[in-house]
Scaffold this motif. Structure first.
Motif, PDB file in Angstrom:
ATOM      1  N   HIS A 147      44.096  55.365  25.588  1.00  0.00           N
ATOM      2  CA  HIS A 147      44.590  53.997  25.423  1.00  0.00           C
ATOM      3  C   HIS A 147      43.508  53.098  24.836  1.00  0.00           C
ATOM      4  CE1 HIS A 147      42.361  53.944  29.184  1.00  0.00           C
ATOM      5  NE2 HIS A 147      42.269  52.626  29.070  1.00  0.00           N
ATOM      6  N   TYR A 148      43.867  51.838  24.616  1.00  0.00           N
ATOM      7  CA  TYR A 148      42.884  50.842  24.207  1.00  0.00           C
ATOM      8  C   TYR A 148      43.277  49.494  24.798  1.00  0.00           C
ATOM      9  CZ  TYR A 148      46.114  49.032  20.636  1.00  0.00           C
ATOM     10  OH  TYR A 148      47.192  48.475  20.006  1.00  0.00           O
ATOM     11  N   HIS A 149      42.335  48.569  24.760  1.00  0.00           N
ATOM     12  CA  HIS A 149      42.559  47.190  25.211  1.00  0.00           C
ATOM     13  C   HIS A 149      42.267  46.282  24.026  1.00  0.00           C
ATOM     14  CE1 HIS A 149      42.581  48.847  29.238  1.00  0.00           C
ATOM     15  NE2 HIS A 149      41.446  49.454  28.941  1.00  0.00           N
ATOM     16  N   ARG A 150      43.199  45.424  23.673  1.00  0.00           N
ATOM     17  CA  ARG A 150      42.983  44.506  22.554  1.00  0.00           C
ATOM     18  C   ARG A 150      41.920  43.472  22.878  1.00  0.00           C
ATOM     19  NH1 ARG A 150      49.276  43.520  21.008  1.00  0.00           N
ATOM     20  NH2 ARG A 150      49.570  45.524  19.983  1.00  0.00           N
ATOM     21  N   GLU A 151      41.893  43.015  24.138  1.00  0.00           N
ATOM     22  CA  GLU A 151      41.010  41.913  24.512  1.00  0.00           C
ATOM     23  C   GLU A 151      39.766  42.351  25.271  1.00  0.00           C
ATOM     24  OE1 GLU A 151      43.225  38.933  26.596  1.00  0.00           O
ATOM     25  OE2 GLU A 151      44.862  38.992  25.147  1.00  0.00           O
ATOM     26  N   SER A 152      39.904  43.250  26.211  1.00  0.00           N
ATOM     27  CA  SER A 152      38.799  43.569  27.120  1.00  0.00           C
ATOM     28  C   SER A 152      37.816  44.568  26.546  1.00  0.00           C
ATOM     29  CB  SER A 152      39.327  44.137  28.446  1.00  0.00           C
ATOM     30  OG  SER A 152      39.901  43.119  29.213  1.00  0.00           O
ATOM     31  N   GLU A 153      36.541  44.208  26.644  1.00  0.00           N
ATOM     32  CA  GLU A 153      35.439  45.138  26.455  1.00  0.00           C
ATOM     33  C   GLU A 153      35.167  45.732  27.830  1.00  0.00           C
ATOM     34  OE1 GLU A 153      31.521  44.292  24.178  1.00  0.00           O
ATOM     35  OE2 GLU A 153      31.210  43.601  26.236  1.00  0.00           O
ATOM     36  N   GLU A 154      34.893  47.037  27.873  1.00  0.00           N
ATOM     37  CA  GLU A 154      34.651  47.688  29.164  1.00  0.00           C
ATOM     38  C   GLU A 154      33.281  48.345  29.189  1.00  0.00           C
ATOM     39  OE1 GLU A 154      38.291  49.607  31.238  1.00  0.00           O
ATOM     40  OE2 GLU A 154      38.427  50.170  29.123  1.00  0.00           O
ATOM     41  N   ILE A 155      32.748  48.435  30.387  1.00  0.00           N
ATOM     42  CA  ILE A 155      31.564  49.250  30.638  1.00  0.00           C
ATOM     43  C   ILE A 155      31.895  50.141  31.829  1.00  0.00           C
ATOM     44  CG2 ILE A 155      29.169  49.283  31.401  1.00  0.00           C
ATOM     45  CD1 ILE A 155      28.809  46.582  29.991  1.00  0.00           C
ATOM     46  N   TYR A 156      31.720  51.450  31.664  1.00  0.00           N
ATOM     47  CA  TYR A 156      31.833  52.393  32.764  1.00  0.00           C
ATOM     48  C   TYR A 156      30.419  52.757  33.199  1.00  0.00           C
ATOM     49  CZ  TYR A 156      36.751  53.576  31.512  1.00  0.00           C
ATOM     50  OH  TYR A 156      38.091  53.562  31.247  1.00  0.00           O
ATOM     51  N   PHE A 157      30.227  52.927  34.501  1.00  0.00           N
ATOM     52  CA  PHE A 157      28.952  53.413  35.025  1.00  0.00           C
ATOM     53  C   PHE A 157      29.258  54.544  35.991  1.00  0.00           C
ATOM     54  CE2 PHE A 157      25.373  53.522  37.975  1.00  0.00           C
ATOM     55  CZ  PHE A 157      24.336  53.679  37.067  1.00  0.00           C
ATOM     56  N   ILE A 158      28.803  55.753  35.680  1.00  0.00           N
ATOM     57  CA  ILE A 158      29.142  56.937  36.462  1.00  0.00           C
ATOM     58  C   ILE A 158      28.313  56.980  37.745  1.00  0.00           C
ATOM     59  CG2 ILE A 158      29.344  59.455  36.456  1.00  0.00           C
ATOM     60  CD1 ILE A 158      31.120  58.036  34.333  1.00  0.00           C
ATOM     61  N   LEU A 159      29.015  56.998  38.886  1.00  0.00           N
ATOM     62  CA  LEU A 159      28.384  57.045  40.208  1.00  0.00           C
ATOM     63  C   LEU A 159      28.331  58.458  40.774  1.00  0.00           C
ATOM     64  CD1 LEU A 159      30.200  53.983  41.819  1.00  0.00           C
ATOM     65  CD2 LEU A 159      27.828  54.054  41.009  1.00  0.00           C
ATOM     66  N   GLU A 160      29.396  59.234  40.540  1.00  0.00           N
ATOM     67  CA  GLU A 160      29.487  60.604  41.073  1.00  0.00           C
ATOM     68  C   GLU A 160      30.259  61.465  40.087  1.00  0.00           C
ATOM     69  OE1 GLU A 160      31.467  60.541  44.864  1.00  0.00           O
ATOM     70  OE2 GLU A 160      29.920  59.323  45.795  1.00  0.00           O
ATOM     71  N   GLY A 161      29.877  62.733  40.007  1.00  0.00           N
ATOM     72  CA  GLY A 161      30.624  63.703  39.232  1.00  0.00           C
ATOM     73  C   GLY A 161      30.154  63.833  37.797  1.00  0.00           C
ATOM     74  N   ARG A 162      31.017  64.467  37.011  1.00  0.00           N
ATOM     75  CA  ARG A 162      30.720  64.776  35.623  1.00  0.00           C
ATOM     76  C   ARG A 162      32.035  64.784  34.872  1.00  0.00           C
ATOM     77  NH1 ARG A 162      29.529  70.097  33.109  1.00  0.00           N
ATOM     78  NH2 ARG A 162      30.263  70.956  35.079  1.00  0.00           N
ATOM     79  N   GLY A 163      32.010  64.314  33.624  1.00  0.00           N
ATOM     80  CA  GLY A 163      33.230  64.277  32.846  1.00  0.00           C
ATOM     81  C   GLY A 163      32.956  64.276  31.360  1.00  0.00           C
ATOM     82  N   VAL A 164      34.025  64.089  30.598  1.00  0.00           N
ATOM     83  CA  VAL A 164      33.932  63.978  29.151  1.00  0.00           C
ATOM     84  C   VAL A 164      34.563  62.643  28.770  1.00  0.00           C
ATOM     85  CG1 VAL A 164      34.672  64.923  26.927  1.00  0.00           C
ATOM     86  CG2 VAL A 164      34.003  66.460  28.790  1.00  0.00           C
ATOM     87  N   MET A 165      33.784  61.829  28.069  1.00  0.00           N
ATOM     88  CA  MET A 165      34.247  60.533  27.591  1.00  0.00           C
ATOM     89  C   MET A 165      34.569  60.655  26.120  1.00  0.00           C
ATOM     90  SD  MET A 165      34.603  57.397  28.734  1.00  0.00           S
ATOM     91  CE  MET A 165      35.743  56.446  27.728  1.00  0.00           C
ATOM     92  N   GLU A 166      35.724  60.150  25.718  1.00  0.00           N
ATOM     93  CA  GLU A 166      36.115  60.130  24.306  1.00  0.00           C
ATOM     94  C   GLU A 166      36.344  58.683  23.920  1.00  0.00           C
ATOM     95  OE1 GLU A 166      38.894  59.469  21.175  1.00  0.00           O
ATOM     96  OE2 GLU A 166      39.786  59.735  23.147  1.00  0.00           O
TER      97      GLU A 166
END
Length: 117
Positions: free
Chosen positions: A50-69
Motif C-alpha cells: 500500500h501507500y499513503h498520499r499524505e503520511s511519511e512513515e518511519i519504522y523502527f524494528i524492536l524485535e525479529g527480522r523481516g523484509v522491507m519493500e
C-alpha cells in the motif's frame, strides 16, 4: 503532560493488515502533527502492499527480522533498523521472524490515507 503506557492501549488491525497499538495519536491524546504506534506481525505474515498520499512513515524494528519493500526495492531489516517510508511510496513489510516495530507517521496515521493497488 501527556504520557501513555503501551500496555494500556487496545490493539486493532489497520487497513493494511498489521496489528497495532497506538501509543500516542489523536484518538488518545491532543496530537496534531504525528502519531506513534507499536506494530506486530507473526512469522510468515506481511502487510498488504500500500501507500499513503499524505503520511511519511518511519519504522523502527524492536524485535525479529523481516523484509522491507519500498517502491520495488527490497532489503532485510533487523533489530535496530530505522526505515524511512516517504509519502506516496508503495511499501510492504514481511516477517521472517515474529516482528515488533514502532511506526511513526506525520501527519498522523488515518485509515482513509491508506491506498492499495
Amino acid at each position: 503532560m501527556e504520557v501513555r503506557q503501551l500496555a494500556d492501549q487496545a490493539p486493532f488491525t489497520t487497513k493494511d493488515g498489521s496489528t497495532i497499538r497506538s501509543i500516542l495519536d489523536a484518538s488518545n491524546a491532543p496530537v496534531a502533527q504525528q502519531s506513534l504506534a507499536e506494530a506486530s506481525l507473526p512469522i510468515g505474515r506481511a502487510t498488504d502492499r500500500h501507500y499513503h498520499r499524505e503520511s511519511e512513515e518511519i519504522y523502527f524494528i524492536l524485535e525479529g527480522r523481516g523484509v522491507m519493500e519500498i517502491d520495488g526495492e527490497e532489503r532485510e531489516v533487523v533489530v535496530g533498523d530505522g526505515i524511512l517510508i516517504p509519502a506516496g511510496a508503495w511499501h510492504q513489510i514481511r516477517s521472517i521472524e515474529p516482528l515488533r516495530f514502532l511506526c511513526c507517521c506525520a501527519p498522523p496515521y488515518r485509515h482513509e490515507d491508506t491506498y492499495f493497488e
